[in-house]
Design a protein around this motif. Structure first.
Motif, PDB file in Angstrom:
ATOM      1  N   ALA A   1     -19.210  20.086 -28.838  1.00  0.00           N
ATOM      2  CA  ALA A   1     -18.062  20.046 -27.920  1.00  0.00           C
ATOM      3  C   ALA A   1     -17.406  18.668 -27.940  1.00  0.00           C
ATOM      4  CB  ALA A   1     -18.525  20.396 -26.507  1.00  0.00           C
ATOM      5  N   ARG A   2     -18.226  17.622 -27.895  1.00  0.00           N
ATOM      6  CA  ARG A   2     -17.669  16.249 -27.858  1.00  0.00           C
ATOM      7  C   ARG A   2     -16.879  15.960 -29.132  1.00  0.00           C
ATOM      8  NH1 ARG A   2     -22.924  13.510 -25.446  1.00  0.00           N
ATOM      9  NH2 ARG A   2     -22.396  13.644 -23.242  1.00  0.00           N
ATOM     10  N   ARG A   3     -17.487  16.337 -30.273  1.00  0.00           N
ATOM     11  CA  ARG A   3     -16.831  16.069 -31.559  1.00  0.00           C
ATOM     12  C   ARG A   3     -15.508  16.826 -31.647  1.00  0.00           C
ATOM     13  NH1 ARG A   3     -21.621  16.238 -34.383  1.00  0.00           N
ATOM     14  NH2 ARG A   3     -21.294  18.426 -34.899  1.00  0.00           N
ATOM     15  N   HIS A   4     -15.519  18.092 -31.192  1.00  0.00           N
ATOM     16  CA  HIS A   4     -14.309  18.906 -31.296  1.00  0.00           C
ATOM     17  C   HIS A   4     -13.206  18.351 -30.391  1.00  0.00           C
ATOM     18  CE1 HIS A   4     -11.698  22.434 -31.457  1.00  0.00           C
ATOM     19  NE2 HIS A   4     -12.334  22.722 -32.580  1.00  0.00           N
ATOM     20  N   ALA A   5     -13.583  17.928 -29.186  1.00  0.00           N
ATOM     21  CA  ALA A   5     -12.576  17.391 -28.247  1.00  0.00           C
ATOM     22  C   ALA A   5     -11.959  16.122 -28.818  1.00  0.00           C
ATOM     23  CB  ALA A   5     -13.217  17.113 -26.894  1.00  0.00           C
ATOM     24  N   GLU A   6     -12.797  15.319 -29.467  1.00  0.00           N
ATOM     25  CA  GLU A   6     -12.285  14.085 -30.053  1.00  0.00           C
ATOM     26  C   GLU A   6     -11.243  14.405 -31.131  1.00  0.00           C
ATOM     27  OE1 GLU A   6     -15.516  11.320 -30.790  1.00  0.00           O
ATOM     28  OE2 GLU A   6     -14.180  10.395 -32.296  1.00  0.00           O
ATOM     29  N   LYS A   7     -11.596  15.403 -31.979  1.00  0.00           N
ATOM     30  CA  LYS A   7     -10.658  15.809 -33.042  1.00  0.00           C
ATOM     31  C   LYS A   7      -9.373  16.363 -32.440  1.00  0.00           C
ATOM     32  CE  LYS A   7     -13.640  18.046 -35.918  1.00  0.00           C
ATOM     33  NZ  LYS A   7     -13.916  19.348 -36.459  1.00  0.00           N
ATOM     34  N   SER A   8      -9.507  17.043 -31.287  1.00  0.00           N
ATOM     35  CA  SER A   8      -8.332  17.639 -30.653  1.00  0.00           C
ATOM     36  C   SER A   8      -7.553  16.614 -29.832  1.00  0.00           C
ATOM     37  CB  SER A   8      -8.753  18.780 -29.711  1.00  0.00           C
ATOM     38  OG  SER A   8      -9.577  19.695 -30.364  1.00  0.00           O
ATOM     39  N   GLY A   9      -8.091  15.392 -29.705  1.00  0.00           N
ATOM     40  CA  GLY A   9      -7.408  14.348 -28.933  1.00  0.00           C
ATOM     41  C   GLY A   9      -7.452  14.633 -27.435  1.00  0.00           C
ATOM     42  N   LEU A  10      -8.556  15.269 -26.972  1.00  0.00           N
ATOM     43  CA  LEU A  10      -8.650  15.600 -25.549  1.00  0.00           C
ATOM     44  C   LEU A  10      -9.768  14.794 -24.903  1.00  0.00           C
ATOM     45  CD1 LEU A  10      -8.357  19.466 -25.882  1.00  0.00           C
ATOM     46  CD2 LEU A  10      -6.693  17.971 -24.774  1.00  0.00           C
ATOM     47  N   SER A  11      -9.536  14.398 -23.654  1.00  0.00           N
ATOM     48  CA  SER A  11     -10.559  13.645 -22.948  1.00  0.00           C
ATOM     49  C   SER A  11     -11.253  14.589 -21.956  1.00  0.00           C
ATOM     50  CB  SER A  11      -9.878  12.467 -22.248  1.00  0.00           C
ATOM     51  OG  SER A  11     -10.729  11.954 -21.292  1.00  0.00           O
ATOM     52  N   ILE A  12     -12.497  14.942 -22.273  1.00  0.00           N
ATOM     53  CA  ILE A  12     -13.276  15.854 -21.426  1.00  0.00           C
ATOM     54  C   ILE A  12     -14.626  15.200 -21.193  1.00  0.00           C
ATOM     55  CG2 ILE A  12     -14.425  18.132 -21.355  1.00  0.00           C
ATOM     56  CD1 ILE A  12     -12.098  19.152 -23.160  1.00  0.00           C
ATOM     57  N   ASP A  13     -15.077  15.228 -19.935  1.00  0.00           N
ATOM     58  CA  ASP A  13     -16.348  14.593 -19.596  1.00  0.00           C
ATOM     59  C   ASP A  13     -17.478  15.605 -19.823  1.00  0.00           C
ATOM     60  OD1 ASP A  13     -18.447  13.229 -18.499  1.00  0.00           O
ATOM     61  OD2 ASP A  13     -17.684  13.258 -16.438  1.00  0.00           O
ATOM     62  N   TYR A  14     -18.040  15.600 -21.054  1.00  0.00           N
ATOM     63  CA  TYR A  14     -19.125  16.525 -21.387  1.00  0.00           C
ATOM     64  C   TYR A  14     -20.467  15.909 -21.020  1.00  0.00           C
ATOM     65  CZ  TYR A  14     -16.159  19.708 -24.071  1.00  0.00           C
ATOM     66  OH  TYR A  14     -15.220  20.624 -24.443  1.00  0.00           O
ATOM     67  N   ARG A  15     -21.331  16.706 -20.388  1.00  0.00           N
ATOM     68  CA  ARG A  15     -22.668  16.205 -20.054  1.00  0.00           C
ATOM     69  C   ARG A  15     -23.726  17.242 -20.366  1.00  0.00           C
ATOM     70  NH1 ARG A  15     -21.697  13.885 -14.005  1.00  0.00           N
ATOM     71  NH2 ARG A  15     -19.557  13.205 -14.342  1.00  0.00           N
ATOM     72  N   MET A  16     -24.810  16.769 -20.992  1.00  0.00           N
ATOM     73  CA  MET A  16     -25.928  17.672 -21.250  1.00  0.00           C
ATOM     74  C   MET A  16     -26.799  17.702 -20.000  1.00  0.00           C
ATOM     75  SD  MET A  16     -29.029  17.516 -23.933  1.00  0.00           S
ATOM     76  CE  MET A  16     -29.944  16.473 -22.875  1.00  0.00           C
TER      77      MET A  16
END
Ligand SMILES: C[S@@+](CC[C@H](N)C(=O)[O-])C[C@H]1O[C@@H](n2cnc3c(N)ncnc32)[C@H](O)[C@@H]1O
Length: 256
Positions: free
Chosen positions: A110-125
């Motif tokens: 999820a983190r890698r994909h959001a970075e590629k999409s240029g989106l800032s999302i606070d992902y937490r495991m």
């Protein structure tokens, strides 16, 4: 699976979470094992957008569901986010999304994909139980296609409720426990059509709308909408409907 912090008993089913963890990069393949969620996305994103923009407009915040970013600034928690299939479109609509999942690879992907999409999302495991021990609250908490995978639905919903701010919303999407859902969601989707990997669902864990509304009420949440989601073979896609016999979504608000 890596260690994570937990507060109190957990609703996590380790085998089920491990199955989602193994999906890895394939989460984002539209024809892969999560194809059904990809196909459901347009209809559930529209549902969430419309109900949230209506509710928070009524609450006094100016919102236009036809605006490019109708969820601007709303703090949303996506509980059991997988690899972010729903978190990303919500972030594009302007929401400040926190998204959690106990499966480490889901969060990595999820983190890698959001970075590629240029989106800032606070992902937490992490789990909903661990997060609900923190002081944070959200305008809306989502449990989309998650409740049928947890060991303790009432406990999971209670934790979601604790994270909704007074006057905020909780949304859930899940599967009803009917003969029709056994025939279509298990036999049809997993064994005949191959829309989801075999063993993805256990029919005994499906939840009736009445049971869900009861769990929400016990979490101080009052259900105000129940909408079915049905597959339309003519259009080859999903649409909203009155029929809640198989897939359905529910929205609830928390008292001020
Ligand atoms: C079917 S997937 C749904 C993914 C996402 N909500 C979507 O609809 O695209 C269910 C997810 O719930 C997660 N999950 C299971 N138990 C959980 C818990 N106690 N807290 C948070 N997430 C959980 C699983 O790891 C899995 O990724």
């Amino acid at each position: 699976m890596a260690q994570r912090e937990e507060a109190g008993p957990s609703s996590v089913d380790p085998e089920d979470v491990a199955r989602f963890d193994r999906i890895g990069e394939d989460w984002w393949s539209a024809d892969g094992p999560m194809a059904a969620l990809h196909k459901l996305n347009p209809v559930r994103v529209a549902y969430l957008r419309d109900l949230m923009s209506r509710h928070f407009r009524v609450e006094g915040l100016p919102r236009d569901r036809y605006a490019p970013r109708p969820l601007e600034g709303l703090r949303i928690l996506d509980a059991g986010c997988g690899a972010g299939l729903l978190a990303e479109p919500l972030a594009r609509l302007g929401a400040r999304v926190t998204a959690i999942d106990p499966a480490p690879r889901n969060i990595e992907v999820a983190r890698r994909h959001a970075e590629k999409s240029g989106l800032s999302i606070d992902y937490r495991m992490t789990t909903i139980e661990a997060l609900s021990g923190e002081a944070a609250t959200f305008d809306a908490v989502l449990a989309m296609e998650v409740l049928e995978h947890v060991l303790d639905v009432a406990g999971f919903v209670r934790c979601c409720g604790a994270l909704v701010r007074p006057g905020g919303l909780m949304f859930a999407a899940t599967l009803n426990r009917t003969l029709k859902s056994f025939a279509f969601a298990i036999v049809g989707a997993e064994y005949v059509l191959g829309w989801a990997p075999r063993g993805t669902h256990d029919w005994r864990r499906f939840i009736s709308p009445r049971e869900l509304a009861r769990a929400m009420a016990a979490a101080d949440l009052s259900a105000f909408d129940e909408t079915g989601v049905v597959f339309d073979p003519l259009q080859g896609g999903w649409r909203l409907a009155h029929d809640t016999d198989i897939n359905y979504m529910m929205a609830a608000s928390k008292r001020r």
